[in-house]
Motif scaffolding. Sequence first.
Motif, PDB file in Angstrom:
ATOM      1  N   UNK A  28      14.988 -24.876 -74.232  1.00  0.00           N
ATOM      2  CA  UNK A  28      14.167 -24.969 -73.048  1.00  0.00           C
ATOM      3  C   UNK A  28      14.773 -24.309 -71.819  1.00  0.00           C
ATOM      4  N   UNK A  29      15.926 -23.655 -71.976  1.00  0.00           N
ATOM      5  CA  UNK A  29      16.561 -22.984 -70.845  1.00  0.00           C
ATOM      6  C   UNK A  29      15.862 -21.654 -70.619  1.00  0.00           C
ATOM      7  N   UNK A  30      15.372 -21.466 -69.424  1.00  0.00           N
ATOM      8  CA  UNK A  30      14.716 -20.212 -69.069  1.00  0.00           C
ATOM      9  C   UNK A  30      15.406 -19.615 -67.853  1.00  0.00           C
ATOM     10  N   UNK A  31      15.623 -18.336 -67.932  1.00  0.00           N
ATOM     11  CA  UNK A  31      16.129 -17.590 -66.787  1.00  0.00           C
ATOM     12  C   UNK A  31      15.163 -16.450 -66.535  1.00  0.00           C
ATOM     13  N   UNK A  47      16.132  -3.756 -71.679  1.00  0.00           N
ATOM     14  CA  UNK A  47      16.204  -5.058 -71.007  1.00  0.00           C
ATOM     15  C   UNK A  47      15.068  -5.964 -71.489  1.00  0.00           C
ATOM     16  N   UNK A  48      13.904  -5.402 -71.745  1.00  0.00           N
ATOM     17  CA  UNK A  48      12.799  -6.200 -72.307  1.00  0.00           C
ATOM     18  C   UNK A  48      13.195  -6.757 -73.670  1.00  0.00           C
ATOM     19  N   UNK A  56      14.046 -15.068 -72.118  1.00  0.00           N
ATOM     20  CA  UNK A  56      14.020 -15.003 -70.657  1.00  0.00           C
ATOM     21  C   UNK A  56      12.776 -14.251 -70.201  1.00  0.00           C
ATOM     22  N   UNK A  57      12.386 -14.477 -68.966  1.00  0.00           N
ATOM     23  CA  UNK A  57      11.208 -13.839 -68.391  1.00  0.00           C
ATOM     24  C   UNK A  57      11.652 -12.581 -67.651  1.00  0.00           C
ATOM     25  N   UNK A  84       7.933 -10.860 -75.200  1.00  0.00           N
ATOM     26  CA  UNK A  84       8.483 -10.868 -73.848  1.00  0.00           C
ATOM     27  C   UNK A  84       7.399 -11.266 -72.861  1.00  0.00           C
ATOM     28  N   UNK A  85       7.734 -12.195 -71.979  1.00  0.00           N
ATOM     29  CA  UNK A  85       6.845 -12.515 -70.870  1.00  0.00           C
ATOM     30  C   UNK A  85       7.230 -11.590 -69.724  1.00  0.00           C
ATOM     31  N   UNK A  86       6.302 -10.721 -69.325  1.00  0.00           N
ATOM     32  CA  UNK A  86       6.565  -9.732 -68.287  1.00  0.00           C
ATOM     33  C   UNK A  86       5.567  -9.923 -67.154  1.00  0.00           C
ATOM     34  N   UNK A  87       6.085  -9.960 -65.933  1.00  0.00           N
ATOM     35  CA  UNK A  87       5.247  -9.992 -64.749  1.00  0.00           C
ATOM     36  C   UNK A  87       5.578  -8.769 -63.908  1.00  0.00           C
ATOM     37  N   UNK A  88       4.555  -8.126 -63.365  1.00  0.00           N
ATOM     38  CA  UNK A  88       4.740  -6.989 -62.469  1.00  0.00           C
ATOM     39  C   UNK A  88       4.310  -7.441 -61.080  1.00  0.00           C
ATOM     40  N   UNK A  89       5.178  -7.247 -60.099  1.00  0.00           N
ATOM     41  CA  UNK A  89       4.932  -7.667 -58.721  1.00  0.00           C
ATOM     42  C   UNK A  89       4.842  -6.429 -57.837  1.00  0.00           C
TER      43      UNK A  89
END
Length: 179
Positions: A28-31, A47-48, A56-57, A84-89
């Motif tokens: 359950x550790x997420x970074x 890195x992905x 990791x996200x 992979x959970x990827x978010x683009x900001x």
Amino acid sequence: MPVPGSRRRPHPFVEPVDVDPGWRDDGGVRLNVVLVEPEIPQNTGTIARLCAATACVLHLVEPLGFDVSDRTLRRAGLDYWQHVTVFVHESFGALQDAYPGARFWYTSKKARVLYTRATFRPDDFIVFGKETTGLPPDLLDVNSERSLAIPMFGPVRSLNLANAVSIVLYEALRQLRGF
């Protein structure tokens, strides 16, 4: 030619020997790994893949130096993209606004605190700058107590971004997972 009666044994890093198999569960550790304006698709793909391997996200902050459909980006991540959970900001400020209570660590060769001195917590964000210039100096100045460096002893001016992410991320996971 193999010796009669012998069999090939896997390398101990491929199949761990005498290691608690519980270390394989992410517990359950997420970074969160943040790449601010990454420029090289192969680094981002690598890195992905690392984020897929560590659960990791990955957060990408625009502008990106490549198109997310770039062949080299996909190839570097191989067939791990679906893991992979990827978010683009659209900006670093937008990322911070999306996670108002988050704790951010900033990496830079100019920082004075070694990455091994940080005390990481689950859900921390570890921020890396673009390959050519790193993070903006004003961001590092304002966050000097949370700016981390990887020591270098040779004549090179910097480490590859994917290598730097690996070094810091695995230190954080070591602290949080106790391996």
